[in-house]
Design a protein around this motif. Structure first.
Motif, short mmCIF file in Angstrom:
data_model
loop_
_atom_site.label_atom_id
_atom_site.label_comp_id
_atom_site.label_asym_id
_atom_site.label_seq_id
_atom_site.Cartn_x
_atom_site.Cartn_y
_atom_site.Cartn_z
N GLU A 58 0.83 -1.21 0.00
CA GLU A 58 0.00 0.00 0.00
C GLU A 58 0.86 1.26 0.00
O GLU A 58 0.61 2.20 -0.77
N SER A 91 0.59 -8.74 1.19
CA SER A 91 -0.50 -8.01 0.55
C SER A 91 -0.14 -7.52 -0.85
O SER A 91 1.03 -7.35 -1.20
N THR A 102 -1.64 -4.46 -3.73
CA THR A 102 -2.45 -3.25 -3.79
C THR A 102 -2.61 -2.77 -5.22
O THR A 102 -1.63 -2.71 -5.97
N GLY A 143 -3.86 0.66 -7.13
CA GLY A 143 -4.10 2.05 -6.75
C GLY A 143 -4.18 2.99 -7.93
O GLY A 143 -3.53 2.80 -8.95
N ASP A 156 -8.66 5.69 -5.87
CA ASP A 156 -8.90 4.62 -4.90
C ASP A 156 -7.65 3.78 -4.68
O ASP A 156 -6.79 3.67 -5.56
N LEU A 197 -6.89 -0.19 -3.17
CA LEU A 197 -7.51 -1.44 -2.74
C LEU A 197 -6.41 -2.45 -2.43
O LEU A 197 -5.56 -2.72 -3.28
N THR A 198 -6.45 -3.01 -1.22
CA THR A 198 -5.42 -3.95 -0.80
C THR A 198 -6.05 -5.28 -0.42
O THR A 198 -7.07 -5.31 0.28
N GLN A 199 -5.44 -6.37 -0.88
CA GLN A 199 -5.89 -7.72 -0.54
C GLN A 199 -4.68 -8.58 -0.20
O GLN A 199 -3.55 -8.28 -0.60
N THR A 254 -15.06 -6.14 -11.55
CA THR A 254 -14.79 -4.95 -10.74
C THR A 254 -13.34 -4.97 -10.28
O THR A 254 -12.64 -5.98 -10.40
N SER A 255 -12.87 -3.86 -9.75
CA SER A 255 -11.49 -3.77 -9.27
C SER A 255 -11.22 -4.81 -8.20
O SER A 255 -10.18 -5.47 -8.19
N ASN A 256 -12.18 -4.98 -7.30
CA ASN A 256 -12.05 -5.96 -6.22
C ASN A 256 -12.00 -7.38 -6.77
O ASN A 256 -11.16 -8.20 -6.37
N ASN A 280 -8.74 -10.01 -6.80
CA ASN A 280 -8.92 -11.30 -6.14
C ASN A 280 -8.62 -12.46 -7.09
O ASN A 280 -7.92 -13.42 -6.72
#
Length: 297
Positions: free
Chosen positions: A211, A233, A235, A237, A241, A243-245, A275-277, A281
């Motif tokens: 991140e 993790s 990220t 970006g 926005d 987004l980190t997973q 989607t971004s998420n 994933n």
């Protein structure tokens, strides 16, 4: 002009020679294992994953007209890639990559991509003045670009009108070549795929997590970034926005090509409208599946 390719993969397509052992290794280790030869290179690894996700990649690269090159082109075609626009050199040998991996990860690797570098802008002719595009009619689709090209050529691509309408997805070939991505750090249409070390090189500082690295790249002017950190993790970006997973925890049996698999899976997911998420994933799970894949030892 026939812009019917779903995605162009520009960069290294070569033979990977990989030695793998189930033993932990260090400098000077001499252990039993398996040695394999298979198509590889950043552009090739990305293209192979794109094919598995149902896409049809077109390769822009340099491959020699030697027996190894003929075998490699045939292998690419059998795998479902378009090879019509590959630059075939009479006097340059087919490139190779050699790596040694142990239970403790990558021990050492040597990339011999001298033919790709020597070919230079010749590999881009179909895109700059040919069937895939021209400066006056630029290619408008997805382009996966790897950092095995020379800095001079990457700078030319970053400034060329032939690329000004493309959705550029860019990755360094290795941390040692990360600085070659500097021309794309403030590019208006480029997404950068880097690991934590490569992000640090581009920003000339150290980061402790994906991140903070993503924020650092965005502060340097990047349009959009994806930063990975092995089993830690990851990220994605942009200015809008972050987004980190965290990727699934798996037993790692191979590492060469993992970053390319992640990048390709992310590109394919977004091309399908994820989607971004969802895209992040799916990319993390694809990379985890790859690194945990069964490898005979």
């Amino acid at each position: 002009m026939t812009q019917n390719s779903e995605i162009l993969c520009i960069g290294s397509v070569l033979w990977d020679v990989i030695g793998r052992s189930a033993s932990a290794m260090r400098q000077g280790s001499d252990v039993p294992g398996r040695i394999t030869r298979l198509p590889g290179g950043v552009a090739m690894n990305i293209a192979m994953t794109l094919v598995r996700f149902g896409m049809t990649p077109t390769l822009l690269t340099a491959i020699g007209r030697d027996p190894e090159g003929d075998e490699l082109v045939n292998a690419c075609a059998r795998l479902g890639m378009v090879t019509d626009h590959v630059y075939r050199s009479q006097d340059l040998p087919t490139d190779r990559y050699m790596a040694v991996e142990g239970a403790n990860g990558l021990i050492a690797a040597i990339a011999d991509a001298h033919s790709l570098e020597a070919a230079g802008a010749k590999i881009l002719s179909p895109l700059m003045d040919g069937p895939l595009g021209r400066n006056t009619e630029p290619f408008q689709g997805l382009i996966a670009l790897d950092g095995n090209l020379t800095l001079t050529l990457l700078e030319e691509i970053a400034q060329s009108p032939a690329f000004k309408q493309a959705d550029l997805r860019v990755a360094p070939a290795s941390p040692g070549k990360a600085e070659r991505l500097l021309p794309f750090l403030q590019h208006s249409r480029a997404t950068l795929y880097v690991n934590l070390e490569e992000a640090g090189i581009l920003c000339q500082r150290e980061f402790t997590d994906s991140e903070s690295a993503a924020k650092g790249l965005l502060d340097r002017g990047a349009l959009r970034v994806l930063v990975t950190d092995g089993g830690n993790s990851a990220t994605v970006g942009s200015a809008d926005d972050l987004l980190t997973q965290t990727p699934p925890s798996v037993l790692v049996t191979r590492v060469t090509g993992a970053g390319d698999t992640f990048m390709a899976a992310h590109i394919a997911s977004e091309a399908e409208g994820a989607t971004s998420n969802e895209a992040l994933n799916r990319a993390l799970h694809a990379a985890a599946t790859y690194v945990s894949g069964e490898t005979p030892l």
